[in-house]
Design an enzyme around this catalytic site. Structure first.
Site, mmCIF file in Angstrom:
data_model
loop_
_atom_site.group_PDB
_atom_site.id
_atom_site.type_symbol
_atom_site.label_atom_id
_atom_site.label_comp_id
_atom_site.label_asym_id
_atom_site.label_seq_id
_atom_site.Cartn_x
_atom_site.Cartn_y
_atom_site.Cartn_z
ATOM 1 N N PRO A 260 -13.932 44.741 -3.887
ATOM 2 C CA PRO A 260 -14.958 45.047 -4.895
ATOM 3 C C PRO A 260 -16.168 44.137 -4.719
ATOM 4 C CG PRO A 260 -13.142 43.831 -5.889
ATOM 5 C CD PRO A 260 -12.737 44.119 -4.476
ATOM 6 N N ASP A 436 -16.603 39.048 -2.715
ATOM 7 C CA ASP A 436 -15.426 39.810 -3.118
ATOM 8 C C ASP A 436 -15.003 39.333 -4.504
ATOM 9 O OD1 ASP A 436 -12.901 40.912 -3.494
ATOM 10 O OD2 ASP A 436 -12.247 40.575 -1.419
ATOM 11 N N HIS A 437 -15.125 40.221 -5.491
ATOM 12 C CA HIS A 437 -14.857 39.808 -6.876
ATOM 13 C C HIS A 437 -13.375 39.552 -7.144
ATOM 14 C CE1 HIS A 437 -16.213 38.833 -10.742
ATOM 15 N NE2 HIS A 437 -17.110 39.781 -10.916
ATOM 16 N N ARG A 438 -12.493 39.920 -6.230
ATOM 17 C CA ARG A 438 -11.088 39.558 -6.366
ATOM 18 C C ARG A 438 -10.904 38.065 -6.135
ATOM 19 N NH1 ARG A 438 -8.311 43.109 -1.853
ATOM 20 N NH2 ARG A 438 -9.992 42.032 -0.750
#
Length: 466
Positions: A260, A436-438
């Site tokens: 994401p 990467d929002h993870r």
């Protein structure tokens, strides 16, 4: 007579196929053990394929330009007589596959000379492969792809007394050889005008023009990509999806639909950084070093990572873990005649500014000459793409698969800006950070970008972060 088949080996990159760019031998030639017999293009690089046998070339199973699956026979050798122990031993030997031109030290052949000039930097590591790697100042857009750079690379020479093909391979580069194949030009009939007799793109086009009586065929060939000539029509041009382009497309789709993405922007007054750059260029300590905004930004990224390590991590879904790296393999997106590549500087966190400058120069020379090894193209932890060299202010770069962040450097522009309570003409740059929002929360990504901006706005701030 003992016939041995040589099957295309696994090149160690998890690939299932490769294209045979050029055969360096012909049927009937006698070859020695480990003699280079072909140039093979993987999804990342062109590598030299050594012979696993000593003997005569009986049959070439696939012509140049053919895409071959791993495990498929590509050449048969007649090793003579009964298969002895000496003949069997090479069959078990794995070919020594390295980046194109990088096997010279092990094979005893003299290395190619590197280009004296440097041009690094980037296109988006995510999307386009048409942009030219350049480390020139971001203040002016690039003029586009420098085809002559690849043409001026000096190929490896054959050592004296070595066994070669009955017809010596003309001195040229892979892009030029591909253009010649597409135009039906026999390189052995072309006189090279490049360095040490190297056949250049213009030599091939001129020869094709003379052969066709000066028709418009060569004009079209000069304006359309060589790889696009086959299957073209008056209204459209079709280019086979293979090699670097195929790998890039697959990697970007995987990245876009797995991680994401979040992109943040920060516009910074980098006048102090540009002044520092001028000072360093004029100093005796940095004489002979190539210094650009990319050089300073690369150093700033390494410093900012120490305070914000989350941007230098990866997602291990198989083990349900977030892996934080305590080293920085800094990727630099570079467009080459073969397409987009992202070689990385290993352990960049330990390098001084001079060492980073040298690493960028070496990285660029190697990539532009088509000699980047698969090892240098793997293991990256965070990347920089320098879209500023094309006059672009900002973008939303796509992450390289497996990396948590990528930084895009915009163009340095003189703009009216608030300075010491007044409006002044200052040098301004926009930084674009995708992450990467993870792995990286909004706060973590913002703090990293803010630290990076603080260093570039006032380089002395780096002293407070180390």
């Amino acid at each position: 007579m003992t016939i041995k088949e040589f099957k295309l080996p696994d090149l160690g990159e998890g690939l299932t196929e490769s294209e045979i760019v050029t055969w360096r031998v012909a049927e009937g030639d006698t070859v020695e053990l480990n003699q280079i017999i072909a140039d093979v293009e993987t999804a990342k690089a062109v590598v030299e394929l050594p012979s696993p046998y000593a003997g005569a070339v009986k049959h070439l199973h696939a012509p140049a330009g053919t895409v071959v699956e791993v495990g498929q026979p590509i050449v048969s050798f007649d090793i003579g007589g009964e298969a002895s122990d000496a003949a069997e031993a090479p069959a078990k030997r794995e070919p020594n596959l390295v980046g194109y031109g990088a096997a010279v030290e092990k094979s005893g052949r003299p290395a190619r000379r590197k280009r004296a000039s440097e041009s690094t930097g980037t296109s988006s590591a995510a999307a386009t492969g048409d942009q030219l790697a350049s480390a020139e100042s971001n203040e002016a857009p690039s003029s586009g792809l420098d085809q002559s750079a690849a043409e001026q690379a000096v190929p490896i020479d054959h050592p004296a007394g070595s066994v070669q093909s009955s017809v010596e391979r003309p001195r040229s580069t892979p892009p030029v050889r591909k253009l010649a194949r597409n135009l039906g030009v026999d390189l052995s009939a072309v006189e090279g005008t490049g360095t040490a007799g190297l056949i250049t793109r213009s030599d091939v086009l001129e020869h094709a023009d003379n052969a066709s009586g000066g028709t418009e065929t060569t004009t079209e060939a000069a304006t359309a990509p060589a790889a696009a000539q086959q299957g073209s029509t008056d209204r459209e041009v079709r280019t086979p999806i293979k090699g670097v382009r195929k790998h890039t497309a697959a990697a970007m789709v995987k990245s876009a639909f797995t991680a994401p993405h979040v992109t943040e922007f920060l516009t910074v007054d980098v006048t102090p950084t540009m002044e520092l750059l001028t000072t360093l260029k004029e100093s005796r300590a940095f004489r002979g070093y190539k210094l650009t905004p990319l050089t300073l930004a690369a150093k700033a990224v390494c410093i900012a990572i120490k305070r914000n390590p989350s941007v230098n991590s990866r997602w291990d879904g198989d083990n349900a873990e977030i892996v934080q790296m305590n080293y920085v393999n800094l990727g630099i997106a570079a467009a080459t005649p073969r397409g987009l590549t992202v070689p990385n500087i290993k352990d960049a966190q330990n390098l001084s500014l001079k060492e980073i400058s040298e690493a960028l120069t070496s990285l660029t020379d190697t990539a532009r000459a088509g000699k980047t090894s698969p090892k240098d193209l793997s293991g990256g932890t965070i990347s920089i793409t320098n879209v500023g060299v094309f006059g672009i202010d900002a973008g939303t770069p796509i992450l390289n698969p497996g990396e948590a962040a990528i930084l895009a450097l915009g163009a340095v522009r003189k703009m009216p800006w608030e300075h010491n309570g007044e409006i002044a003409l200052r040098q301004v740059m926009t930084l674009s950070l995708s992450f990467d929002h993870r792995l990286v929360d909004g706060e973590q990504g913002s703090r990293f970008l803010a630290d990076l901006g603080a260093i570039l706005a006032e380089p002395g701030m780096a002293l407070t972060m180390v």
